[in-house]
Write an enzyme that holds these catalytic residues in place. Structure first.
Site, short mmCIF file in Angstrom:
data_model
loop_
_atom_site.label_atom_id
_atom_site.label_comp_id
_atom_site.label_asym_id
_atom_site.label_seq_id
_atom_site.Cartn_x
_atom_site.Cartn_y
_atom_site.Cartn_z
N ASN A 82 0.81 -1.21 0.00
CA ASN A 82 0.00 0.00 0.00
C ASN A 82 0.85 1.27 0.00
O ASN A 82 0.37 2.33 -0.41
CB ASN A 82 -0.90 -0.04 1.24
CG ASN A 82 -1.54 1.29 1.54
OD1 ASN A 82 -2.46 1.72 0.84
ND2 ASN A 82 -1.04 1.98 2.56
N ILE A 85 3.80 7.34 -2.59
CA ILE A 85 3.95 8.79 -2.48
C ILE A 85 3.53 9.45 -3.79
O ILE A 85 3.46 8.78 -4.83
CB ILE A 85 5.41 9.19 -2.16
CG1 ILE A 85 6.37 8.74 -3.30
CG2 ILE A 85 5.86 8.61 -0.82
CD1 ILE A 85 7.73 9.42 -3.25
N TYR A 147 3.71 8.97 -11.20
CA TYR A 147 2.77 8.17 -10.39
C TYR A 147 1.94 7.23 -11.30
O TYR A 147 1.75 6.05 -10.98
CB TYR A 147 1.86 9.14 -9.64
CG TYR A 147 0.92 8.53 -8.63
CD1 TYR A 147 1.32 8.34 -7.31
CD2 TYR A 147 -0.38 8.20 -8.99
CE1 TYR A 147 0.43 7.80 -6.39
CE2 TYR A 147 -1.26 7.67 -8.07
CZ TYR A 147 -0.86 7.48 -6.75
OH TYR A 147 -1.74 6.96 -5.84
N1 CAA Z 1 -6.36 18.51 -18.09
C1 CAA Z 1 -5.99 19.53 -18.90
N2 CAA Z 1 -5.42 20.65 -18.45
C2 CAA Z 1 -5.21 20.73 -17.14
C3 CAA Z 1 -5.59 19.72 -16.23
C4 CAA Z 1 -6.19 18.57 -16.76
N3 CAA Z 1 -6.59 17.58 -15.99
N4 CAA Z 1 -5.25 20.10 -14.97
C5 CAA Z 1 -4.68 21.33 -15.10
N5 CAA Z 1 -4.67 21.71 -16.40
C6 CAA Z 1 -4.19 22.96 -16.95
C7 CAA Z 1 -4.70 24.14 -16.16
O1 CAA Z 1 -6.00 24.48 -16.59
C8 CAA Z 1 -3.67 25.19 -16.48
O2 CAA Z 1 -3.91 25.71 -17.76
P1 CAA Z 1 -3.94 27.31 -17.99
O3 CAA Z 1 -2.58 27.78 -17.55
O4 CAA Z 1 -4.19 27.41 -19.45
O5 CAA Z 1 -5.05 27.80 -17.11
C9 CAA Z 1 -2.39 24.42 -16.60
O6 CAA Z 1 -2.78 23.05 -16.82
C10 CAA Z 1 -1.57 24.49 -15.35
O7 CAA Z 1 -2.36 24.02 -14.23
P2 CAA Z 1 -1.97 24.39 -12.77
O8 CAA Z 1 -2.11 25.86 -12.53
O9 CAA Z 1 -2.68 23.49 -11.82
O10 CAA Z 1 -0.40 24.08 -12.82
P3 CAA Z 1 0.61 23.80 -11.69
O11 CAA Z 1 1.94 23.63 -12.35
O12 CAA Z 1 0.48 24.78 -10.59
O13 CAA Z 1 0.14 22.40 -11.08
C11 CAA Z 1 -0.37 20.12 -11.03
C12 CAA Z 1 0.06 21.27 -11.90
C13 CAA Z 1 0.67 19.88 -9.93
C14 CAA Z 1 -0.43 18.90 -11.92
C15 CAA Z 1 -1.73 20.42 -10.39
O14 CAA Z 1 -2.66 20.72 -11.41
C16 CAA Z 1 -2.26 19.25 -9.58
O15 CAA Z 1 -1.86 19.03 -8.46
N6 CAA Z 1 -3.17 18.46 -10.18
C17 CAA Z 1 -3.76 17.32 -9.50
C18 CAA Z 1 -3.05 16.07 -9.90
C19 CAA Z 1 -3.77 14.91 -9.24
O16 CAA Z 1 -4.93 14.63 -9.50
N7 CAA Z 1 -3.07 14.20 -8.38
C20 CAA Z 1 -3.69 13.11 -7.68
C21 CAA Z 1 -3.12 13.03 -6.29
S1 CAA Z 1 -3.99 11.87 -5.29
C22 CAA Z 1 -3.54 10.40 -5.90
O17 CAA Z 1 -2.72 10.28 -6.75
C23 CAA Z 1 -4.24 9.23 -5.30
C24 CAA Z 1 -4.82 8.35 -6.33
O18 CAA Z 1 -4.27 7.28 -6.58
C25 CAA Z 1 -6.08 8.75 -6.99
#
Ligand code: CAA
Length: 240
Positions: A82, A85, A147
């Site tokens: 499990n 990160i 990931y």
């Molecule tokens: N599809 C398309 N475009 C996307 C998007 C997506 N899913 N998510 C973000 N974007 C776009 C944004 O709209 C933005 O575009 P604009 O500049 O044109 O507005 C651009 O990408 C940048 O987005 P951010 O401002 O969010 O960029 P950032 O560099 O600050 O962060 C990131 C990027 C770190 C990936 C952030 O978006 C994030 O944390 N996303 C979530 C990722 C996620 O779901 N992680 C899961 C963690 S939990 C887990 O993993 C457990 C599990 O098993 C499910």
């Protein structure tokens, strides 16, 4: 005598829920963890479950740690991989270290734990390995090439090892959780998480217990014909 189960990353979040559910199911449960001593002490105080500290991404540490558990508690019959990160970021901003740490811990940890425990299960003719994958290993996720690759690797690892374990009574399965209400998911920026939750047909995050119940079933005697499968528990977010 109760069978011994070890849950990596077992002191918090989904891992802790799995520990408690396996204890309820009659296993002697050991939690492995890497860093948070306070959470390990809390788990012990609340449930009596003992923890062992080592980094699952460290091959030698896994071999030593599992040998210690076997000597002090008993042969390990169940492994729940499990521990995991996140080091999220789009590829153009992701460092090699962000890539490598996620592969080392999330996917390497499964190999290391299996190397330590699978041979004994095979010899004794019974075992259960449950690997925690992810919806994001099935569907991919923006900002998670590391990931998603590691979790996707876990799904392939599961199917390959299942074939090796089958004739020895060792089943190997995966669970692919969707977005579960844990510290890991809480770290996703609020506006991003809102958009994700809006796409979950059941309309909410999952609960750690909802993953733990699936693990307990896969570890039960009743699941002896179930191997090499992935159980998707994601509120309908990705139908795979
Ligand atoms: N599809 C398309 N475009 C996307 C998007 C997506 N899913 N998510 C973000 N974007 C776009 C944004 O709209 C933005 O575009 P604009 O500049 O044109 O507005 C651009 O990408 C940048 O987005 P951010 O401002 O969010 O960029 P950032 O560099 O600050 O962060 C990131 C990027 C770190 C990936 C952030 O978006 C994030 O944390 N996303 C979530 C990722 C996620 O779901 N992680 C899961 C963690 S939990 C887990 O993993 C457990 C599990 O098993 C499910």
């Amino acid at each position: 005598m109760a069978r011994v189960a070890i849950v990596t990353g077992g002191t918090r979040g989904i891992g802790r829920a799995i520990c408690e559910k396996l204890q309820d199911a009659g296993f002697t449960v050991i939690a492995n963890y890497a860093g948070n001593d306070a959470a390990a002490e809390q788990l012990k105080a609340d449930t009596g479950i003992q923890s062992y500290k080592w980094d699952v991404g460290d091959h030698e540490a896994c071999l030593d740690g599992c040998a210690r558990v076997a000597a002090e508690v008993g042969p390990i019959d169940v492994v729940v991989n499990n521990a995991g990160i996140t080091r999220d970021g789009t590829l153009h901003k992701m460092s090699y270290d962000d890539w490598h740490e996620v592969m080392r811990i999330n996917l390497g940890g499964c190999f290391n734990m299996a190397k330590a425990c699978f041979p004994g299960m095979r010899e004794r003719g019974w075992g259960r390995i449950v690997n925690i994958g992810s919806i994001n290993g099935q569907a991919g996720q923006y900002g998670q090439v590391n990931y998603a690759a590691a979790k996707s690797g876990i799904h392939g690892f599961t199917k390959a090892l299942a074939q090796e374990g089958a004739k020895f009574g060792v089943t190997v399965n995966a669970i692919a959780p969707g977005y579960i209400d844990t510290d890991m998911v809480a770290a996703v920026p609020e506006p991003v998480l809102e958009k994700i939750v809006a796409k979950i047909p059941v309309g909410r995050l999952g609960q750690a217990n909802e993953i733990a119940r699936g693990v307990a079933f896969l570890c039960s005697e009743n699941a002896g014909f179930l191997t090499g499968s992935t159980m998707s528990i994601n509120g309908g977010q990705h139908m795979y």
